[in-house]
Scaffold this active site. Structure first.
Site, mmCIF file in Angstrom:
data_model
loop_
_atom_site.group_PDB
_atom_site.id
_atom_site.type_symbol
_atom_site.label_atom_id
_atom_site.label_comp_id
_atom_site.label_asym_id
_atom_site.label_seq_id
_atom_site.Cartn_x
_atom_site.Cartn_y
_atom_site.Cartn_z
ATOM 1 C CE LYS A 266 0.387 9.854 9.412
ATOM 2 N NZ LYS A 266 -0.521 10.546 8.255
ATOM 3 C CD GLU B 117 -12.217 11.054 -2.268
ATOM 4 O OE1 GLU B 117 -12.863 10.499 -1.003
ATOM 5 O OE2 GLU B 117 -10.400 10.406 -1.324
ATOM 6 N NE ARG C 80 -15.676 5.162 -1.006
ATOM 7 C CZ ARG C 80 -14.983 5.304 0.303
ATOM 8 N NH1 ARG C 80 -14.568 6.164 0.830
ATOM 9 N NH2 ARG C 80 -14.501 3.844 0.331
HETATM 10 C C1 LIG Z 1 -11.198 7.432 -0.467
HETATM 11 C C2 LIG Z 1 -10.193 7.904 -0.093
HETATM 12 N N1 LIG Z 1 -9.535 8.797 0.132
HETATM 13 C C3 LIG Z 1 -8.056 9.206 -0.247
HETATM 14 C C4 LIG Z 1 -7.371 8.208 0.993
HETATM 15 C C5 LIG Z 1 -5.917 8.573 0.529
HETATM 16 N N2 LIG Z 1 -5.632 9.038 2.188
HETATM 17 C C6 LIG Z 1 -5.179 7.697 2.915
HETATM 18 S S1 LIG Z 1 -4.711 7.597 5.042
HETATM 19 C C7 LIG Z 1 -5.333 8.940 4.502
HETATM 20 C C8 LIG Z 1 -5.427 9.557 5.326
HETATM 21 C C9 LIG Z 1 -5.440 9.339 6.791
HETATM 22 O O1 LIG Z 1 -6.150 10.727 7.987
HETATM 23 P P1 LIG Z 1 -6.513 9.615 9.163
HETATM 24 O O2 LIG Z 1 -7.695 9.415 8.801
HETATM 25 O O3 LIG Z 1 -6.185 11.575 9.711
HETATM 26 O O4 LIG Z 1 -5.054 9.037 9.314
HETATM 27 P P2 LIG Z 1 -3.481 9.624 9.729
HETATM 28 O O5 LIG Z 1 -3.439 9.045 8.846
HETATM 29 O O6 LIG Z 1 -4.024 10.840 10.831
HETATM 30 O O7 LIG Z 1 -3.462 7.834 11.077
HETATM 31 C C10 LIG Z 1 -5.279 9.474 3.201
HETATM 32 C C11 LIG Z 1 -6.282 10.809 2.469
HETATM 33 C C12 LIG Z 1 -7.666 7.624 1.320
HETATM 34 N N3 LIG Z 1 -7.166 5.883 0.710
HETATM 35 N N4 LIG Z 1 -8.816 6.651 0.535
#
Ligand SMILES: Cc1ncc(C[n+]2csc(CCOP(=O)(O)OP(=O)(O)O)c2C)c(N)n1
Ligand SMILES: CC(=O)[C@@H](O)[C@H](O)COP(=O)(O)O
Ligand SMILES: [Mg+2]
Length: 630
Positions: free
Chosen positions: A283, A370, A398
């Site tokens: 990342k 969630e 959710r």
């Molecule tokens: C249902 C939901 N909960 C929380 C989020 C907030 N959120 C957006 S990106 C993220 C992290 C996602 O991690 P990953 O899938 O590993 O993607 P990366 O950013 O590491 O590429 C979170 C917690 C969201 N978008 N949707």
């Protein structure tokens, strides 16, 4: 400046690019991303991490015909840049410009407008199944899901179904060891173990070669060997979890080696059945500060154009509601050892890091789960604890059924603190937290509250923690209103009059009180308005509604939420029950449509919720009142 990107009107030419050209395109994409951050805050580190993966995908598949779903959608910037949106890219996340997420209205390469995590495998599988039924089996289906999103319950529902249906489906696990915060949970440990797999570290070739000489078909003895081969492969290569669910597991492979990824993608493209390709990325790759601090650089503030690295937001002076809630929670945890806090992977956005550090035993980051967070809190509550579920309004959607069954139906005193409740700004319709008033007030037993100024946060949270039933507090992404007055104590279902007046009444639910007060003050020469801080959307202050509708020439309800089912609707319901005349009541709130992305202040103004527009509504009410009298 970007000779390759600027010529791409679609992703098609990428398939003829050499590896060197793809690497040059990767450099150009990273340059665009860094330039963008000089102008505004945007999702950054996740996008830097998928540049090569995106190029490898688009040079192997044709996603005008094949199907590509980026899970969540916050890492879609490189995809936008190679699918004909380079020229408009600088408009991203500004009103009228490109969205920061996939948007089917922008491009045939975007299939779903998303922003919530976890659904990619389901929709990709649905597309696969639908294409088969529609007689288009040649269309490939690909889901790219991050390691942070992987533990979401729905992903396992999809994998369960995919393994059973055994349809051709490519799931790419983009493993960068990060959610927004460092990833958490047992699956994180499992992925760590897969990463230490010799296949990834380069020692596996021999074993694989040997295994490949074991025949797959033949007599029973051979079949047994073949089964052993699969078992050994999965066991030695890792991925047993996925293999057991019926998906072929391949990897992990280096997600920044575009040539290598093209080879693997070409292979999985032709493999029958569901396949999971485990891709390891970094990342923030390509911009050292982001790779070193991917939490900060998930959505950093705009860069300082002169000094390069990101600078802190100047801010409006007052701390945000988020900090006020965090501080009130810290004090509540100090005072009461039964108070616990749940976050669903949003520790950074909700500013809960100090809670995590100070109370590691009472702070639970459950990951992007969630619904689990709510049911988990219900269990803790039943055991005698006082859990606070601290989740963004939009993501708590959710958990709708767990709020219903595990909390409301049991009448458990779980406290919900709903951050980002209101218009969230540049994230847009996927993230505006505008439905919670409706979904919270629907169920019996819940007290639905909203602080209207910073000083109200702590007493409201204390009230919630002492209340023996479920309760919720909503607050937007903005600075807390520094309202100087003598507050009345919080009592269930009681409002607070914060300005006296006889020419009309403004009843405000939540943080738009500042705009309402400004409107009332700006109209002081023309009319003398009463302003009421409703505090509760449920139970409602019935006497206040009687007074407002009987004694006041007009009445406006004001809320930063969608009008259907919202606070104003609740007031109308009570007025109807009480047999009150509601012709002089108008509801101000968000219209029954998806509000696009833009600055919160601009969006509030456009939807009639700025101080000026509230004042204008008051004038209209007076004018129509006069007209009806004549
Ligand atoms: C249902 C939901 N909960 C929380 C989020 C907030 N959120 C957006 S990106 C993220 C992290 C996602 O991690 P990953 O899938 O590993 O993607 P990366 O950013 O590491 O590429 C979170 C917690 C969201 N978008 N949707
Ligand atoms: C992609 C996603 O869902 C988050 O990164 C979200 O954009 C965070 O919003 P805030 O910036 O308001 O914390
Ligand atoms: Mg990740």
């Amino acid at each position: 400046m970007h000779p390759l990107l600027s010529k791409l009107s679609s992703a098609e030419p990428l398939k003829d690019f050499s590896t060197a050209e793809l690497n040059q395109a990767a450099d150009e994409i990273r340059d665009v991303l860094c330039n963008l951050l000089e102008t505004r805050t945007a999702h950054f580190a996740s996008n830097l991490g998928v540049v090569e993966l995106c190029l490898a995908l688009h040079s192997t598949f044709d996603f005008r015909k094949d199907r590509l779903i980026w899970d969540t959608g916050h890492q879609v910037y490189p995809h936008k840049l190679v699918t004909g949106r380079y020229a408009e890219f600088s408009s991203i996340r500004t009103q009228g410009g490109l969205m920061g997420y996939p948007n089917p209205q922008e491009s045939e390469y975007d299939l779903f407008m998303t922003g919530h995590a976890g659904c990619s495998v389901s929709t990709a599988l649905g597309l696969r199944s639908g294409d088969d039924l529609m007689g288009e089996p040649e269309r490939k289906s690909v889901a790219v899901i991050g390691d942070g999103a992987l533990p979401s319950g729905i992903v396992f529902e999809a994998l369960n179904n995919a393994g059973f249906l055994a349809k051709d489906l490519v799931v790419i696990l983009n493993d960068n060891k990060m959610s927004i915060c460092p990833r958490v949970g047992a699956l994180a440990g499992y992925l760590d173990r897969l990463r230490s797999n010799p296949f990834y570290t380069g020692l596996k070739t021999e074993v694989v070669r040997a295994l490949n000489h074991v025949p797959v078909f033949g007599d029973p003895a051979e079949r047994l060997l073949a089964q052993m081969k699969e078992g050994v492969k999965a066991g030695v290569l890792g991925g047993m979890l996925f293999e057991e669910l019926g998906l072929r597991y391949i990897g992990p492979i280096d997600g920044h080696d575009v040539g290598l990824m093209k080879k693997y993608l070409a292979m999985v493209k032709t493999m029958p059945g569901p396949v999971l390709l485990h891709v390891v990325t970094e990342k923030g790759h390509g911009y050292k500060p982001a790779a070193e601090d991917p939490v900060y650089f998930h959505t950093p503030p705009a860069f300082d154009a002169n000094s390069g690295p990101a600078v802190a937001n100047a801010g409006s002076g007052q701390p945000p509601y988020t900090s006020a809630v965090r501080d009130a929670i810290l004090r509540a945890m100090d005072d009461n050892p039964k108070v616990t806090v749940m976050t669903a992977a949003m520790c950074q956005g909700t500013k809960m890091e100090p809670v995590r550090e100070r109370f590691p035993d009472r702070f639970f980051d459950v990951g992007i789960c969630e619904s689990h967070a709510v049911a988990f809190a219900a269990g803790q509550c039943k055991a005698g604890m006082r859990p606070i579920v601290n989740i963004y309004s939009t993501f708590l959607q959710r958990s709708y059924d767990q709020i219903f069954q595990e909390v409301a139906l049991q009448d458990l005193p779980v406290v919900f603190t709903l951050d980002r409740a209101g218009l969230t700004g540049p994230d847009g319709p996927t993230h505006h937290g505008v439905y919670d008033i409706g979904y919270m007030r629907l169920f019996p037993n819940i007290a639905v509250m909203a602080p209207a100024y910073a000083g109200e946060v702590e007493p409201m949270l204390q009230f919630a923690l002492q209340h023996d039933h479920p309760s919720s507090l909503r607050y937007p992404k903005t600075s807390g209103f520094d309202f100087q007055h003598l507050p009345s104590p919080i009592e269930l279902g009681r409002s607070e009059t914060v300005r006296e007046g006889t020419d009309g009444t403004l009843i405000v639910f939540g943080a738009l009180l500042d705009a309402a007060m400004e409107a009332a003050q700006s109209l002081a020469g023309e009319m003398n308005l009463k302003v009421v801080n409703a505090r509760f959307a449920k139970p409602l202050d019935r006497q206040m509604i009687v007074d407002a509708l009987s004694d006041s020439p007009f009445c406006l309800t004001i809320e930063e939420g969608t009008l259907p089912g919202g606070f104003g609707s609740a007031v109308l319901e009570v007025a109807n029950e009480l047999g009150l005349d509601t012709r002089s009541l108008k509801r101000l709130g968000l219209p029954d449509l998806f509000v696009e992305h833009g600055k919160r202040e601009d969006l509030l103004d456009q939807t009639g919720l700025s101080a000026e527009k509230i004042a204008a509504s008051c004038r209209e009410m007076v004018a129509s009142e006069l007209e009806s009298r004549n």
